[in-house]
Design an enzyme around this catalytic site. Structure first.
Site, mmCIF file in Angstrom:
data_model
loop_
_atom_site.group_PDB
_atom_site.id
_atom_site.type_symbol
_atom_site.label_atom_id
_atom_site.label_comp_id
_atom_site.label_asym_id
_atom_site.label_seq_id
_atom_site.Cartn_x
_atom_site.Cartn_y
_atom_site.Cartn_z
ATOM 1 N N GLY A 32 0.895 -1.115 -0.044
ATOM 2 C CA GLY A 32 -0.100 0.189 -0.066
ATOM 3 C C GLY A 32 0.802 1.208 -0.043
ATOM 4 O O GLY A 32 2.037 1.197 0.252
ATOM 5 N N CYS A 33 0.317 2.338 -0.156
ATOM 6 C CA CYS A 33 0.996 3.653 -0.424
ATOM 7 C C CYS A 33 1.774 4.087 0.921
ATOM 8 O O CYS A 33 2.735 4.251 1.145
ATOM 9 C CB CYS A 33 0.131 4.903 -0.785
ATOM 10 S SG CYS A 33 -1.358 4.975 0.036
ATOM 11 N N PHE A 34 0.864 4.084 2.127
ATOM 12 C CA PHE A 34 1.320 4.359 3.310
ATOM 13 C C PHE A 34 2.364 3.265 3.858
ATOM 14 O O PHE A 34 3.580 3.722 4.358
ATOM 15 C CB PHE A 34 0.413 4.373 4.565
ATOM 16 C CG PHE A 34 -0.873 5.470 4.323
ATOM 17 C CD1 PHE A 34 -0.298 6.690 4.558
ATOM 18 C CD2 PHE A 34 -1.754 5.112 4.167
ATOM 19 C CE1 PHE A 34 -1.109 7.603 4.313
ATOM 20 C CE2 PHE A 34 -2.824 6.317 3.858
ATOM 21 C CZ PHE A 34 -2.131 7.597 3.991
ATOM 22 N N ALA A 80 4.555 1.783 1.981
ATOM 23 C CA ALA A 80 5.655 2.020 1.034
ATOM 24 C C ALA A 80 6.608 2.946 1.619
ATOM 25 O O ALA A 80 7.799 2.882 1.575
ATOM 26 C CB ALA A 80 5.185 2.152 -0.430
ATOM 27 N N ALA A 81 5.644 4.107 1.943
ATOM 28 C CA ALA A 81 6.730 5.269 2.661
ATOM 29 C C ALA A 81 7.423 4.932 4.111
ATOM 30 O O ALA A 81 8.459 5.177 4.474
ATOM 31 C CB ALA A 81 5.896 6.458 2.678
#
Length: 324
Positions: free
Chosen positions: A130-132, A134-135
């Site tokens: 997911g995007c969160f 990933a960071a």
């Protein structure tokens, strides 16, 4: 070498970003586009700026039992919509699932490409983070792997642009509701929590008990910044050195002395990480920035597909961020 690829869910933000990247890829040839509400439309009707070579490609009704010959399929479907359908895709077709149904699912490889590229090479089914995560995980990985922070009781405060809610995000994410506004959501039960906790435990060998994650929507189109609060006695310099060593040969992670900003990554597959630590307070702050549609979705999906296909990891992903 031409590698035949398809995108299902092409009309969403993630699918549209995948289209943009694949259109400029040196080895991928888009031969199949699928959706539901957009079926029957030509790509140029949904994406007026589509390249001439792809403009007249007709979006088909998504049917996993009626696929043309494909080498790679990118699936960008809402959580809950892909598990059954993708199980019917022929085994010889490699799949990168940008959606949330297969993260840490049996038979699928978790595609945290900057941290575990060797796990992805040679796989056939990859679940994009997911995007969160990933960071967050790119930020925490060097510290967890090096034992510089404890894996429990990590607090993650995250901000994302409105495109992070998806094109079908609903009425509460429209312009009137989002402009000049800051919205927390998904408190205590966000769907990205389990994959972050599992990855933290894999990286550290310890328990992620006490993990706290609060996401917020901010009134910008794209971009994502996470601030993580951790326990550890390392100095700022030690954290930065650990991250530079950890990512020494990774093409997309930039370790910076100063706090990163979301515009640094806009429109790219880059991931920026930085740290500030106060050993006297047993405190380490990690900062991570990605483009939520780039590294947080389609950019990492293309990176994973490159690894699956034995291509250079950077193929089709060398573009500079948009600035300003």
């Amino acid at each position: 070498m031409s590698i035949r690829v398809g995108i299902v869910g092409i009309s969403g933000f993630g699918g549209g970003e995948a289209l943009r990247l694949i259109a400029g890829h040196p080895s991928f040839e888009l031969v199949y586009a699928a959706g539901d509400g957009s079926a029957g439309s030509r790509l140029v009707e949904r994406f007026p700026g589509a390249p001439t070579a792809l403009a007249n490609l007709v979006i088909e009704k998504w049917d996993p039992d009626a696929l043309p010959h494909l080498d790679v399929l990118f699936a960008s479907l809402p959580t809950g919509a892909s598990a059954d359908a993708l199980s019917r895709v022929p085994e010889e077709v490699k799949i990168v699932d940008i959606g949330g149904d297969h993260r840490y699912a049996e038979g699928w490889t978790y595609g945290l490409a900057d941290v575990w590229p060797e796990r992805i090479r040679g796989a056939r089914r990859v679940a994009n983070p997911g995007c969160f995560p990933a960071a967050t995980l790119n930020t925490l990985a060097p510290l967890l792997a090096g034992g510089l922070i404890t894996p429990g009781n990590i607090v993650i405060d995250a901000k994302t642009g409105i495109s992070g809610a998806g094109r079908g995000g609903g009425g509460s994410f429209g312009y009137a509701e989002s402009n000049e506004n800051l919205q927390p959501y998904g408190l205590l039960q966000h769907l990205h929590m389990p994959e972050m906790a599992t990855s933290i435990e894999h990286l550290s060998g310890g328990s992620a008990a006490g993990l706290v994650f609060t996401p917020h929507l901010v009134p910008m189109t794209r971009g994502l910044l996470v601030t993580t609060y951790c326990r550890g006695s390392a100095s700022t310099g030690q954290c930065l050195e650990a991250a530079r060593d950890f990512y020494a040969d990774r093409p997309f992670v930039r370790v910076t002395d100063r706090p990163p900003q979301t515009k640094w990554a806009a429109g790219s597959n880059l991931s920026f990480v930085s740290y500030a630590a106060d050993p006297a307070r047993d405190l380490v702050i990690g900062l991570g920035v990605v483009d939520n549609l780039g590294k947080g979705a389609a950019g990492q999906a293309v990176q994973n597909a490159n690894l699956l296909c034995g291509l250079p990891e950077t193929a089709g992903l060398g573009g500079a961020p948009l600035w300003p």
